[in-house]
Scaffold this motif. Sequence first.
Motif, PDB file in Angstrom:
ATOM      1  N   ASN A 182     -25.000  33.075 -18.089  1.00  0.00           N
ATOM      2  CA  ASN A 182     -26.155  33.392 -17.236  1.00  0.00           C
ATOM      3  C   ASN A 182     -25.866  34.593 -16.333  1.00  0.00           C
ATOM      4  O   ASN A 182     -26.723  35.456 -16.127  1.00  0.00           O
ATOM      5  N   LEU A 183     -24.647  34.639 -15.796  1.00  0.00           N
ATOM      6  CA  LEU A 183     -24.283  35.755 -14.932  1.00  0.00           C
ATOM      7  C   LEU A 183     -24.253  37.073 -15.705  1.00  0.00           C
ATOM      8  O   LEU A 183     -24.736  38.102 -15.222  1.00  0.00           O
ATOM      9  N   GLU A 184     -23.699  37.044 -16.901  1.00  0.00           N
ATOM     10  CA  GLU A 184     -23.622  38.272 -17.696  1.00  0.00           C
ATOM     11  C   GLU A 184     -25.008  38.712 -18.172  1.00  0.00           C
ATOM     12  O   GLU A 184     -25.278  39.917 -18.279  1.00  0.00           O
ATOM     13  N   GLU A 185     -25.869  37.750 -18.451  1.00  0.00           N
ATOM     14  CA  GLU A 185     -27.249  38.116 -18.786  1.00  0.00           C
ATOM     15  C   GLU A 185     -27.937  38.777 -17.589  1.00  0.00           C
ATOM     16  O   GLU A 185     -28.713  39.723 -17.738  1.00  0.00           O
ATOM     17  N   LEU A 186     -27.621  38.263 -16.396  1.00  0.00           N
ATOM     18  CA  LEU A 186     -28.181  38.865 -15.184  1.00  0.00           C
ATOM     19  C   LEU A 186     -27.643  40.280 -14.986  1.00  0.00           C
ATOM     20  O   LEU A 186     -28.396  41.206 -14.664  1.00  0.00           O
ATOM     21  N   HIS A 187     -26.335  40.455 -15.213  1.00  0.00           N
ATOM     22  CA  HIS A 187     -25.752  41.788 -15.113  1.00  0.00           C
ATOM     23  C   HIS A 187     -26.382  42.741 -16.123  1.00  0.00           C
ATOM     24  O   HIS A 187     -26.619  43.915 -15.809  1.00  0.00           O
ATOM     25  N   LEU A 188     -26.615  42.231 -17.301  1.00  0.00           N
ATOM     26  CA  LEU A 188     -27.239  43.072 -18.324  1.00  0.00           C
ATOM     27  C   LEU A 188     -28.652  43.477 -17.920  1.00  0.00           C
ATOM     28  O   LEU A 188     -29.074  44.615 -18.158  1.00  0.00           O
ATOM     29  N   SER A 189     -29.381  42.557 -17.267  1.00  0.00           N
ATOM     30  CA  SER A 189     -30.730  42.909 -16.816  1.00  0.00           C
ATOM     31  C   SER A 189     -30.701  43.899 -15.667  1.00  0.00           C
ATOM     32  O   SER A 189     -31.637  44.683 -15.487  1.00  0.00           O
TER      33      SER A 189
END
Length: 328
Positions: A182-189
């Motif tokens: 979830n954190l990496e998806e947030l970073h990607l966004s």
Amino acid sequence: MSEPTTTLNHETRTATGPATQPSAPAKPAVTPTAKDSAEGWKLIRNLVALLIVFGAVFLTLYVWSVLERHPRTDDAAARANVVGIAPRVSGQTIKLNVQDNQAVKKGDVLFEIDPEDYRLILEKAKAELATVDRQLAQAQDTLHRMEPLLPHGFETAENVDKARTAVTTLQAQREGAIATINLEELHLSYCKVIAPFDGRVINLNISAGAHVTAGVPVFSLLDTTKWYVIANFREAEIRHMAPGTEAIVYLSSAPNQRFRGKVQGIGWAVKPEGELDLPPSGVPYIKRELNWVRVAQRFPVRIEVENPDQDLFRMGASAVAIIDGPPR
């Protein structure tokens, strides 16, 4: 014979002398009507002079009362909120979608950061989650096989406890792996920097390809959805205003256009002259007009503009503020 003739001629000249002398011009008589007219004009002039004096005094008192009840100041400037646009992740910019002073809408993509590094980290986190899922499934199968054997004595309680601990540990690891994803998806966004509100880009000095750092502003965004005027009034004038008081605002760039506003708040603190014990950004500093004369201190009054013209209002534009009514 000659003496009587001489005497006669002398008498004749004496008799006729006064008759031949020219008579003096008669002085004109001053009539009572002309004298009364002159005095009347003098009285009229005195009355006109008195009326002018009384009119000037009345006008002065009227203007003073108006200024007392409706204070005004030209020590004012238009303001709006400015937010520094800082990325939440670091990386190299691959696309810059805006220009300096460009108007943007809420949700527009301002610039993009290279997402490849964050995409690879996300894929790695997903792979780790898949590994934990396989280990957890195997540990749960082992526990399910061992638990029925414990009552019959074919398995020890210690082994069952170890199997349960393994399952619990793997479940915790799975939750951590999901949080990482979830954190990496947030970073990607975050690689796409979005405009948080309608505004204008200011102080843009980068190009595509520049490296940006998380938390460091790249440029600023001027919030054009709400405008207000900071007007510095003398301390004796602020008693005529309160939050909610009606006000009128004029811009120096458009003196014929009037804008309505309301007092949002009155400053409670300014930095006194010569004070050094206050933090630099703690309170506003307002310079006095004369340093060698004791002049009244000014306090900032924030007036929110109700009908701002987006084409006229600019950050820092000179303005004139007038208090339109008594405090409610």
